[in-house]
Write a protein that holds these residues in place. Structure first.
Motif, short mmCIF file in Angstrom:
data_model
loop_
_atom_site.label_atom_id
_atom_site.label_comp_id
_atom_site.label_asym_id
_atom_site.label_seq_id
_atom_site.Cartn_x
_atom_site.Cartn_y
_atom_site.Cartn_z
N GLY A 116 -72.01 11.46 57.77
CA GLY A 116 -70.78 10.79 58.59
C GLY A 116 -70.27 11.23 59.49
O GLY A 116 -70.70 10.78 60.41
N GLN A 132 -72.48 1.91 59.83
CA GLN A 132 -71.88 3.21 58.64
C GLN A 132 -70.30 2.92 58.32
O GLN A 132 -69.46 3.03 59.41
CB GLN A 132 -72.49 3.99 58.22
CG GLN A 132 -72.39 4.87 59.35
CD GLN A 132 -73.33 6.34 59.34
OE1 GLN A 132 -72.67 7.09 58.60
NE2 GLN A 132 -74.35 5.60 59.07
N TRP A 134 -67.60 4.50 54.66
CA TRP A 134 -68.07 5.37 53.40
C TRP A 134 -66.77 5.17 52.99
O TRP A 134 -65.68 5.07 52.69
CB TRP A 134 -68.10 6.63 53.47
CG TRP A 134 -67.41 7.61 54.58
CD1 TRP A 134 -66.26 8.49 54.23
CD2 TRP A 134 -67.63 7.78 55.44
NE1 TRP A 134 -65.08 8.25 55.29
CE2 TRP A 134 -66.47 8.44 56.20
CE3 TRP A 134 -68.60 7.53 56.63
CZ2 TRP A 134 -66.10 8.94 57.48
CZ3 TRP A 134 -68.55 8.15 57.33
CH2 TRP A 134 -67.10 9.04 58.12
N ARG A 157 -72.94 10.67 50.56
CA ARG A 157 -72.40 11.38 51.87
C ARG A 157 -72.61 12.52 52.36
O ARG A 157 -73.18 12.81 53.45
CB ARG A 157 -70.97 11.17 52.39
CG ARG A 157 -70.56 11.37 53.95
CD ARG A 157 -68.39 10.96 53.33
NE ARG A 157 -68.57 11.91 54.68
CZ ARG A 157 -67.72 11.61 55.22
NH1 ARG A 157 -66.18 11.33 54.40
NH2 ARG A 157 -66.61 13.05 56.48
N LEU A 193 -71.69 6.72 51.43
CA LEU A 193 -72.25 6.28 52.48
C LEU A 193 -72.65 4.76 52.85
O LEU A 193 -73.58 4.81 51.99
CB LEU A 193 -73.16 7.12 53.09
CG LEU A 193 -73.50 6.93 54.49
CD1 LEU A 193 -71.75 7.47 55.22
CD2 LEU A 193 -74.08 8.06 55.20
#
Length: 360
Positions: A116, A132, A134, A157, A193
């Motif tokens: 991330g 994206q 998470w 992640r 993620l």
């Protein structure tokens, strides 16, 4: 040239005990004995002496006991175990002991492992990433806006070596998304993620050196035909890749290879990586590269990317791995023409650092 003593910090598949709660791929990042032997051979081929320092836990014992006085530099390939700072264990200990390290430092390793955060830095450097977000739990997937329309891709992640990726990681609807987020969060004890699934061909670029690093020939990775997930991600995890068909849908035109090389170097430099790394991309529906991840601790296995590149270049694995070692030595001022004076200086500096630490 006075030979240097170069330590190796590493883990094998037997370094850490498995527990019943571990996912099937918990230890997939660690190396076989043959990898350690290959690195020892490459160090000897440069005229230096390898010394096995063992795992980060072994290294902690050596640092505490002052057992690193003869080590001029250390090559780190230790992954650690658990948590997003695990790859930083060895570099931090080596830094505390005043031992110069070949490979990226602790901060770059932690930042790149957290996909991330790494994506934010790489995007800021002008490299395209997949949209994206998470989720810390499955319930969040029901209440938080999704990064893009389905299909989506779900993975841990902060893991590497495709840990946590299954054929089910590509999700087509909300129910599947919730199931996958729940699986990742519970099995890997970290956020999931979730990103747009990039459906095109997949490529990996290996970099060696600094200021700037040199991009080696690009390698296309095979995809599993039905899901479009990289076949390498499905191999070796419970036999899930057995019998699956694969495809390689992309080409390797010089123009594409140049674009991938430039994007790889941007990613490498944005995270301030050192000496070597591997960068992965996929092509979107318009044929443009999208960054997937960067791995400053790539595998050095004798059947891995470095071995493939050595074969492509008509050279040996010794020579290819030796480039990685030499890149670090040159950056540290420990190249062949400076090895003698640098060895003396580094030893004196380390003794001074340890003395100051013992006086507190």
């Amino acid at each position: 040239m006075v030979p240097l003593e170069i330590g190796l910090v590493y883990e094998t598949f037997d370094t850490y005990s498995r527990s019943a709660e571990d996912p099937v791929d918990a230890h997939v990042e660690f190396e076989p004995e043959s990898t350690i032997e290959a690195l020892e051979s490459s160090i000897r081929s440069l005229g230096h002496r390898p010394r096995r320092l063992g795992s980060p836990r072994d290294l902690l014992t050596l640092v505490t006991a002052g057992g690193l006085e003869s080590v001029d530099a250390a090559f780190n390939l230790a992954e650690g175990m658990g948590g997003r700072n695990r790859e930083a264990w060895a570099p931090v200990l080596l830094e505390m002991a005043g031992v110069p390290t070949i490979g990226s430092d602790a901060l770059s390793l932690s930042l790149s492992l957290d996909k991330g955060w790494a994506n934010r830095w790489v995007e800021a450097a002008g490299v395209r990433i997949a949209k994206q977000t998470w989720f810390k739990d499955a319930e969040s997937a029901l209440t938080t806006p999704l990064p893009s329309p389905f299909p989506l891709f779900v993975k841990p992640r902060w893991e590497g070596t495709a840990k946590g990726i299954r054929a089910s990681s590509r999700v087509e609807d909300l129910d599947a998304l919730v199931r996958e987020v729940k699986r990742v969060v519970e099995a890997y004890q970290q956020p999931a993620l979730v990103e747009a699934f990039v459906s095109g061909a997949e490529y990996t670029v290996t970099l060696i050196g600094n200021d700037p690093p040199v991009a080696l020939p690009v390698i296309q990775r095979a995809l599993e035909k039905e899901t479009g997930i990289g076949l390498h991600a499905l191999e070796g995890v419970g036999g899930q890749a057995a019998g699956l068909e694969h495809v390689t849908p992309g080409g390797l035109e010089a123009s594409l290879e140049a674009v991938l090389a430039e994007a790889s170097i941007r990613a490498f430099e944005s995270l301030e990586c050192l000496d070597f790394a591997r960068v992965d991309f996929r092509l979107d529906s318009e044929g443009k590269p999208v960054f997937l991840e960067i791995n400053p601790l790539p595998t050095f296995a004798t059947d891995g990317t470095f071995a493939i590149l050595a074969e492509l270049e008509g050279t040996t694995l010794d020579e290819m791995l030796g480039r990685c070692v030499q890149a670090g030595l040159d950056r540290l001022g420990l190249g062949a023409d400076k090895a003698s004076s640098a060895t003396s200086a580094s030893s004196t500096s380390r003794r001074s650092a340890m003395a100051k630490g013992n006086s507190n």
